[in-house]
Design a protein around this motif. Sequence first.
Motif, mmCIF file in Angstrom:
data_model
loop_
_atom_site.group_PDB
_atom_site.id
_atom_site.type_symbol
_atom_site.label_atom_id
_atom_site.label_comp_id
_atom_site.label_asym_id
_atom_site.label_seq_id
_atom_site.Cartn_x
_atom_site.Cartn_y
_atom_site.Cartn_z
ATOM 1 N N LEU A 207 0.830 -1.208 0.000
ATOM 2 C CA LEU A 207 0.000 0.000 0.000
ATOM 3 C C LEU A 207 0.864 1.258 0.000
ATOM 4 N N SER A 208 1.951 1.255 0.760
ATOM 5 C CA SER A 208 2.857 2.413 0.766
ATOM 6 C C SER A 208 3.505 2.586 -0.606
ATOM 7 N N GLY A 209 3.806 1.466 -1.284
ATOM 8 C CA GLY A 209 4.340 1.551 -2.638
ATOM 9 C C GLY A 209 3.379 2.213 -3.594
ATOM 10 N N CYS A 210 2.076 1.978 -3.408
ATOM 11 C CA CYS A 210 1.081 2.673 -4.244
ATOM 12 C C CYS A 210 1.194 4.182 -4.052
ATOM 13 N N ARG A 211 1.264 4.606 -2.802
ATOM 14 C CA ARG A 211 1.383 6.046 -2.529
ATOM 15 C C ARG A 211 2.693 6.597 -3.102
ATOM 16 N N ALA A 212 3.758 5.802 -3.082
ATOM 17 C CA ALA A 212 5.048 6.264 -3.594
ATOM 18 C C ALA A 212 5.012 6.506 -5.102
ATOM 19 N N ASN A 213 4.003 5.958 -5.781
ATOM 20 C CA ASN A 213 3.862 6.154 -7.219
ATOM 21 C C ASN A 213 2.729 7.109 -7.576
ATOM 22 N N GLY A 214 2.239 7.851 -6.593
ATOM 23 C CA GLY A 214 1.248 8.878 -6.866
ATOM 24 C C GLY A 214 -0.179 8.388 -6.924
ATOM 25 N N ILE A 215 -0.436 7.164 -6.473
ATOM 26 C CA ILE A 215 -1.809 6.647 -6.407
ATOM 27 C C ILE A 215 -2.401 7.146 -5.092
ATOM 28 N N LYS A 216 -3.454 7.927 -5.170
ATOM 29 C CA LYS A 216 -3.933 8.636 -3.986
ATOM 30 C C LYS A 216 -5.028 7.909 -3.223
ATOM 31 N N ASN A 217 -5.873 7.139 -3.913
ATOM 32 C CA ASN A 217 -7.022 6.528 -3.245
ATOM 33 C C ASN A 217 -6.630 5.174 -2.663
ATOM 34 N N VAL A 218 -5.793 5.216 -1.626
ATOM 35 C CA VAL A 218 -5.253 4.017 -0.990
ATOM 36 C C VAL A 218 -5.814 3.934 0.420
ATOM 37 N N ARG A 219 -6.471 2.830 0.721
ATOM 38 C CA ARG A 219 -7.095 2.655 2.017
ATOM 39 C C ARG A 219 -6.118 2.037 3.023
ATOM 40 N N GLU A 220 -6.357 2.306 4.288
ATOM 41 C CA GLU A 220 -5.544 1.725 5.340
ATOM 42 C C GLU A 220 -5.838 0.228 5.467
ATOM 43 N N ILE A 221 -4.907 -0.521 6.050
ATOM 44 C CA ILE A 221 -5.134 -1.933 6.320
ATOM 45 C C ILE A 221 -6.258 -2.055 7.345
ATOM 46 N N PRO A 222 -7.266 -2.911 7.095
ATOM 47 C CA PRO A 222 -8.338 -3.087 8.090
ATOM 48 C C PRO A 222 -7.781 -3.445 9.468
ATOM 49 N N ALA A 223 -8.477 -2.990 10.497
ATOM 50 C CA ALA A 223 -7.966 -3.093 11.857
ATOM 51 C C ALA A 223 -7.650 -4.532 12.268
ATOM 52 N N GLN A 224 -8.429 -5.502 11.770
ATOM 53 C CA GLN A 224 -8.208 -6.881 12.218
ATOM 54 C C GLN A 224 -6.900 -7.468 11.711
ATOM 55 N N TRP A 225 -6.273 -6.809 10.735
ATOM 56 C CA TRP A 225 -5.011 -7.312 10.185
ATOM 57 C C TRP A 225 -3.848 -6.352 10.428
ATOM 58 N N ASN A 226 -4.073 -5.328 11.240
ATOM 59 C CA ASN A 226 -3.092 -4.251 11.311
ATOM 60 C C ASN A 226 -2.223 -4.283 12.554
ATOM 61 N N ALA A 227 -2.171 -5.415 13.254
ATOM 62 C CA ALA A 227 -1.349 -5.462 14.461
ATOM 63 C C ALA A 227 -0.601 -6.786 14.543
ATOM 64 N N PRO A 228 0.330 -7.040 13.609
ATOM 65 C CA PRO A 228 1.117 -8.268 13.708
ATOM 66 C C PRO A 228 1.936 -8.270 14.996
ATOM 67 N N ASP A 229 1.978 -9.409 15.657
ATOM 68 C CA ASP A 229 2.689 -9.541 16.932
ATOM 69 C C ASP A 229 2.156 -8.567 17.972
ATOM 70 N N ASP A 230 0.863 -8.211 17.829
ATOM 71 C CA ASP A 230 0.171 -7.325 18.771
ATOM 72 C C ASP A 230 0.781 -5.931 18.844
ATOM 73 N N VAL A 231 1.380 -5.505 17.754
ATOM 74 C CA VAL A 231 1.920 -4.146 17.667
ATOM 75 C C VAL A 231 1.336 -3.481 16.427
ATOM 76 N N ASP A 232 0.667 -2.347 16.609
ATOM 77 C CA ASP A 232 0.039 -1.667 15.483
ATOM 78 C C ASP A 232 1.078 -1.177 14.480
ATOM 79 N N LEU A 233 0.779 -1.377 13.202
ATOM 80 C CA LEU A 233 1.603 -0.787 12.152
ATOM 81 C C LEU A 233 1.251 0.688 11.998
ATOM 82 N N PRO A 234 2.187 1.504 11.511
ATOM 83 C CA PRO A 234 1.866 2.913 11.282
ATOM 84 C C PRO A 234 0.903 3.071 10.113
ATOM 85 N N SER A 235 0.361 4.246 9.974
ATOM 86 C CA SER A 235 -0.471 4.532 8.806
ATOM 87 C C SER A 235 0.343 4.356 7.536
#
Length: 326
Positions: free
Chosen positions: A163-191
Amino acid sequence: ATSRAMATAGTTTRAVSTSTTSRGRRRRRAMRRDATANGDRAKMSLAMDLPHPLREHVPMDMYAVDARCGRRDVRLVLPECEDAVVDVYSALGRPWDDPHWADLWHGSVALAEKIFDNPELVRGKRVIDLGCGLGLGGIAAALVGAREVVMSDREERALWCALSGCRANGIKNVREIPAQWNAPDDVDLPSVLRFDDVSDCGSSCVVSAAKVDWFEPEKAPSGFDVVLACDVLYTPDAVDAIATLVLKLFDGTNGNGAFVLADPPGRFPKNHERFMALMEDPTRIPGYVGAERQAIVSVSSTIEECLNLENKTMHVKLSNFDIVTR
């Protein structure tokens, strides 16, 4: 020059600890740096790391790099190397977890080149990048006019990089990772990163992420017009699972679909041969129940020569499966 990246969650710069890094891994990293000095694609530090419980001791530092796909460059967001990911997994007590998502594979370059050369393949369509890793295939699809792209992988940090790679190429409509998948090892990933020096590429594609395990096809999303996959046949167990999953991903669509596979036939030839045989005759897939819903009407293949980030050449077989969904 370094790429300037802004994440809505704060990031800090810290010294890299090498106490848990083996001498062999340090040597391989030095060899990579020497290769970069001799003409490979240079990685640019993003001055941040992905969090995990032991980040203070074994950080997973993040970089950006431009990957050449035919006549076009695509910027990717990734860790320093696979070894750095192995160090993290080992420190967390999971040394056998799969680190391969962190590297750019030849198959993804071949897949992206095909999409750039044939944008009608994905334009206006709903696309899933299966086992996306760094997301190169999905990024290419979004850049040339796909209506929607879903990045899928079982590794949450891979989804963040894609998803960050999409933003790095100018793709603007990129959604965040859904909450149920956004905390590997019980640590939240950044936006997902935002890049203040990247212009809007003009794509209206909506890009999202879904955690997908090949061995749990019943939990995967469906309703896709195009399924992209590359370098996914590296274990014998995965062959039947992926064949089952691919056809399930087309459930809920009416009309024609396309499955595009990029795979070096010489890397795991027995796996490749079995997969091609299954896809040419889906009734051979163990437990296959889709005979009344889908039919593979044609298969076409070409062999392409591709370079990875270290300028190593490999031949990749690109196979296009035309699928009719009833």
